[in-house]
Design a protein around this motif. Sequence first.
Motif, PDB file in Angstrom:
ATOM      1  N   PRO A   1      63.857 -86.110 -25.069  1.00  0.00           N
ATOM      2  CA  PRO A   1      64.328 -86.064 -23.664  1.00  0.00           C
ATOM      3  C   PRO A   1      64.989 -88.023 -23.479  1.00  0.00           C
ATOM      4  O   PRO A   1      65.746 -88.064 -22.711  1.00  0.00           O
ATOM      5  CB  PRO A   1      62.869 -86.592 -22.889  1.00  0.00           C
ATOM      6  CG  PRO A   1      62.180 -86.769 -24.265  1.00  0.00           C
ATOM      7  CD  PRO A   1      62.583 -85.977 -25.357  1.00  0.00           C
TER       8      PRO A   1
ATOM      9  N   ARG B   1      72.439 -79.870 -22.396  1.00  0.00           N
ATOM     10  CA  ARG B   1      70.588 -79.972 -21.455  1.00  0.00           C
ATOM     11  C   ARG B   1      71.387 -79.839 -19.764  1.00  0.00           C
ATOM     12  O   ARG B   1      71.787 -80.336 -19.777  1.00  0.00           O
ATOM     13  CB  ARG B   1      70.466 -82.113 -21.914  1.00  0.00           C
ATOM     14  CG  ARG B   1      69.802 -82.281 -22.624  1.00  0.00           C
ATOM     15  CD  ARG B   1      69.739 -83.656 -22.841  1.00  0.00           C
ATOM     16  NE  ARG B   1      68.315 -83.345 -21.805  1.00  0.00           N
ATOM     17  CZ  ARG B   1      67.849 -84.334 -21.722  1.00  0.00           C
ATOM     18  NH1 ARG B   1      68.630 -86.317 -21.794  1.00  0.00           N
ATOM     19  NH2 ARG B   1      66.535 -84.977 -20.694  1.00  0.00           N
TER      20      ARG B   1
ATOM     21  N   GLN C   1      58.993 -79.905 -18.522  1.00  0.00           N
ATOM     22  CA  GLN C   1      58.120 -81.023 -18.460  1.00  0.00           C
ATOM     23  C   GLN C   1      57.165 -80.721 -19.155  1.00  0.00           C
ATOM     24  O   GLN C   1      57.676 -81.707 -19.355  1.00  0.00           O
ATOM     25  CB  GLN C   1      57.984 -81.657 -16.719  1.00  0.00           C
ATOM     26  CG  GLN C   1      57.199 -82.913 -16.742  1.00  0.00           C
ATOM     27  CD  GLN C   1      58.645 -84.064 -17.255  1.00  0.00           C
ATOM     28  OE1 GLN C   1      59.620 -84.159 -16.494  1.00  0.00           O
ATOM     29  NE2 GLN C   1      57.883 -84.676 -18.063  1.00  0.00           N
TER      30      GLN C   1
ATOM     31  N   ARG D   1      59.121 -81.784 -22.807  1.00  0.00           N
ATOM     32  CA  ARG D   1      59.545 -82.594 -22.806  1.00  0.00           C
ATOM     33  C   ARG D   1      58.865 -83.805 -23.928  1.00  0.00           C
ATOM     34  O   ARG D   1      59.065 -84.648 -23.854  1.00  0.00           O
ATOM     35  CB  ARG D   1      60.198 -83.274 -21.097  1.00  0.00           C
ATOM     36  CG  ARG D   1      61.790 -82.761 -21.352  1.00  0.00           C
ATOM     37  CD  ARG D   1      61.796 -83.682 -19.825  1.00  0.00           C
ATOM     38  NE  ARG D   1      62.820 -82.775 -19.580  1.00  0.00           N
ATOM     39  CZ  ARG D   1      63.057 -82.097 -18.448  1.00  0.00           C
ATOM     40  NH1 ARG D   1      62.166 -81.867 -17.977  1.00  0.00           N
ATOM     41  NH2 ARG D   1      64.288 -81.637 -18.180  1.00  0.00           N
TER      42      ARG D   1
END
Length: 593
Positions: free
Chosen positions: A16, A57, A531, A534
Amino acid sequence: MSNSAMPELEATEYDPDAPGPAISVPDSGDTGEGGKLKMIVQLLKKCLGVKDIAAMRLSLPASLLEPIPNLEYWHYLDRPDLFAAITDSDDAFERMLAVIRFSLTKDLKFIRGKVCKPYNSVLGEHFRCTWDVIPVKYPSDPMAPPIHRTYVAPPSSEGSSSSTPNRIIAPRLMQSTSETASIKSAKSAKSTRSGRSGFSFMSSVGWSTPATSPPLSETNLEAQISDLSLSHDSAGEIIEEDETASSEPRVRIVYLTEQISHHPPISAYHAACPSRNLEMTGIDQISAKVSGTTVRVGPGSFNKGIFIRITGGAGEGEMYQVTHPVAQVNGILRGNFYVTVGDSTIITCTGGKGKERLRTVLEYKEESWLGKPHYLLEGVIHTYTEGESEVEGWTKVKQVPQSRVLAVIEGSWRGVVRWRRGSSASSSAAPPAASQSYLSAATSLLSSGHSSSASSASTSRSDLSGTTAGPSSSDWAVLLDLTPLHVVPKSVRPLEKQLPDESRKLWEDVTTRLLKKEYSEATKYKHAIEQKQRDDTAERKRKGVEFVPKYFEKDIETGVPVLTAEGRKQIEQEFQEPSVYPLESKESGTSKQ
């Protein structure tokens, strides 16, 4: 890869805090072709000048995705019947021909499908499936191509008559040019068959025509998830299988793949067919770059190709390395995407008996930027001795000395490919036209009840000298006709039997919403999965713990991944799954059921 090199790979795990912001394209809210094309053009602009967009990304709206996980989509076994037949012959030259046929059909998606973008795989995600197939048969003619007995288009109206009554016709693959029907199978409650066609950029950026889904009149969403089909054919009916072969023992092939790195995206895969003494393994990683209005895609540094290992029989100890060519996606600005192939595929056989080895160069001809693509290729099969360093430089047909050539190959990788023996390579006489489609011959053969085993045929086939057995050296023969071939569906366990990190289970919520065309909801679930990845990465970083693959060893330096004990266990479990067909045993080649 040595242990000292592993931190370099681990450092490329999805981070991240990686430099640069994630590249994203906002959802325009317009799910029509025009709206999607605008989003694709926006993404292209952001990718201009990027050295490798595969390592970027990316965050794409769900409306640009096809409802299928990437690991499920990309497996190189679109025609498992050809893979299972590689070991049929006792002759080394014929085994090389069989590997060439496999390599020409491993990406049948290029021909039968459309350009599409599956879900990006997450770290630790895995997928497994099986095929129970009837391997191709070879006629007694040593120059004849294989006879496919499953998932081929029916003969033309001229060739179909009362002489071909024993056919089972599968349902239509397409409802329309933009909406795909699922191929349902009521043969087994234990597994589900699902066809796959199209083109994937694996774990990287890709482009999609409008997302396809089964007809909305279908109310069983779980059935849709299990029977997703991205086929983009308009051929209508296909021959699912020949009725005379319905009671024959099937060959089971098991496939397992796992995402072992996310940044850059890297996955490992392994396929096994013990009844035919075959294994296939490799690393999937790509490099992609926008060049003008096209996207050029090639293998990444860890991707050394596909490795096919023969574990028993006449070819025991042989290893075939099949390298990947370069693909190019064209027609982006017109919204009419199509794939062309360039560079070369090199098939190198190592190991086995004797000192002299066989090697194949398949050269894909570059397309002109004017006019329509021709999809042409040419190639040669030649001899070499292991350890010859100069051989590695032979990547084009013209670089191979004529004295080494055993066979010459030419044709279209989307149509008919033919071959002739090498002694005729310098012949000035014009070659005869390519033989008629083998499908008509195969249908005639099947209807007459003629069947010859691979073992008996192999005793009378290729003569490496090209001077004694078979037709004269000036004759061309069909190596493979791809025009009637369709992608063979796989079998996948139902969702309730899958693990949480298994592809269909992991992406179930996204897939369900895409099938309902609830794109905003699908995007929310997609973002939730991203998410969580991450968060998991940040937690490992905080604890100083590195990610360790579950099913494959970490060392992938050679490009040949090794299964862990857990990986072998998962493959064995797939072999224990019940089948509605009798399965061929490894020991005797007869039915186990």
